[in-house]
Design a protein around this motif. Structure first.
Motif, mmCIF file in Angstrom:
data_model
loop_
_atom_site.group_PDB
_atom_site.id
_atom_site.type_symbol
_atom_site.label_atom_id
_atom_site.label_comp_id
_atom_site.label_asym_id
_atom_site.label_seq_id
_atom_site.Cartn_x
_atom_site.Cartn_y
_atom_site.Cartn_z
ATOM 1 N N HIS A 8 0.869 -1.180 0.000
ATOM 2 C CA HIS A 8 0.000 0.000 0.000
ATOM 3 C C HIS A 8 0.900 1.222 0.000
ATOM 4 C CE1 HIS A 8 0.420 -0.075 4.459
ATOM 5 N NE2 HIS A 8 0.184 1.230 4.372
ATOM 6 N N GLU A 19 -3.925 7.301 -4.018
ATOM 7 C CA GLU A 19 -4.823 6.663 -4.981
ATOM 8 C C GLU A 19 -4.305 6.837 -6.401
ATOM 9 O OE1 GLU A 19 -9.469 6.963 -6.496
ATOM 10 O OE2 GLU A 19 -8.757 8.301 -4.926
ATOM 11 N N GLY A 20 -4.388 5.754 -7.183
ATOM 12 C CA GLY A 20 -4.049 5.821 -8.603
ATOM 13 C C GLY A 20 -2.572 5.737 -8.927
ATOM 14 N N THR A 41 -2.977 1.494 -7.486
ATOM 15 C CA THR A 41 -3.592 1.573 -6.165
ATOM 16 C C THR A 41 -5.006 2.126 -6.244
ATOM 17 O OG1 THR A 41 -2.619 3.761 -5.754
ATOM 18 C CG2 THR A 41 -1.397 1.832 -4.945
ATOM 19 N N ASN A 42 -5.844 1.656 -5.336
ATOM 20 C CA ASN A 42 -7.242 2.096 -5.275
ATOM 21 C C ASN A 42 -7.367 3.301 -4.334
ATOM 22 O OD1 ASN A 42 -7.195 1.018 -2.663
ATOM 23 N ND2 ASN A 42 -8.157 -0.898 -3.285
ATOM 24 N N ASP A 43 -8.591 3.678 -3.982
ATOM 25 C CA ASP A 43 -8.799 4.867 -3.143
ATOM 26 C C ASP A 43 -8.294 4.701 -1.721
ATOM 27 O OD1 ASP A 43 -10.772 3.123 -2.278
ATOM 28 O OD2 ASP A 43 -12.409 4.551 -2.473
ATOM 29 N N ASP A 44 -7.924 3.490 -1.337
ATOM 30 C CA ASP A 44 -7.334 3.228 -0.021
ATOM 31 C C ASP A 44 -5.811 3.106 -0.111
ATOM 32 O OD1 ASP A 44 -7.565 2.830 2.765
ATOM 33 O OD2 ASP A 44 -7.465 0.657 2.503
ATOM 34 N N GLY A 45 -5.246 3.368 -1.305
ATOM 35 C CA GLY A 45 -3.802 3.263 -1.481
ATOM 36 C C GLY A 45 -3.304 1.828 -1.578
ATOM 37 N N ASP A 48 -6.347 -3.785 -5.539
ATOM 38 C CA ASP A 48 -7.613 -4.495 -5.349
ATOM 39 C C ASP A 48 -7.420 -5.985 -5.061
ATOM 40 O OD1 ASP A 48 -9.225 -2.248 -5.610
ATOM 41 O OD2 ASP A 48 -9.316 -2.445 -7.795
ATOM 42 N N TYR A 71 2.269 10.238 -9.958
ATOM 43 C CA TYR A 71 1.287 10.469 -8.895
ATOM 44 C C TYR A 71 1.396 11.898 -8.372
ATOM 45 C CZ TYR A 71 -0.648 10.587 -4.223
ATOM 46 O OH TYR A 71 -1.340 10.968 -3.101
#
Length: 117
Positions: A8, A19-20, A41-45, A48, A71
């Motif tokens: 993460h 995120e991203g 990475t998703n919105d939680d860093g 998935d 980023y």
């Protein structure tokens, strides 16, 4: 217990998950560097799914390549040319079939990692 790999990314300058962020995974065998996959990475860093799930896990030397500059550009961090941190490779070994967690703590001018749980 089967081994697997997760990560993460936390943006410590902004105090939030990153995120991203694009991340590449490589396996190193001798002098060869074999590309395995790209994840984002998703919105939680986090990703998935596990970066390296049990079915694909092998002990050995690996490298995660974090595209921090992309980023930072996207999140409005003031640009520099060149950026102090752009592409961050983290090379590590996995010697046992267990969970390896390799996080990245990021700011525009520093980063840290550790073996998490």
């Amino acid at each position: 217990m089967s081994g697997y790999l997760t990560t993460h990314v936390l943006d410590t300058a902004r105090g939030c998950p990153a995120e991203g962020m694009k991340i590449d995974l490589f396996r190193l065998v001798g002098p060869d560097r074999e590309f395995l996959k790209t994840v984002v990475t998703n919105d939680d860093g986090r990703t998935d799914a596990q970066i390296l799930p049990s079915a694909e896990f092998e002990t050995g030397v690996y490298e995660l390549v974090f595209y921090a500059g992309e980023y930072l550009d996207r999140t409005g961090t003031p640009p520099e040319e060149p950026r102090f941190l752009d592409v961050i490779p983290i090379r590590f070994g996995m010697s046992e079939a267990q969970h390896y967690h390799v996080p990245l703590l990021l700011s525009p001018f520093s980063y840290a990692t550790y073996r998490g749980s």
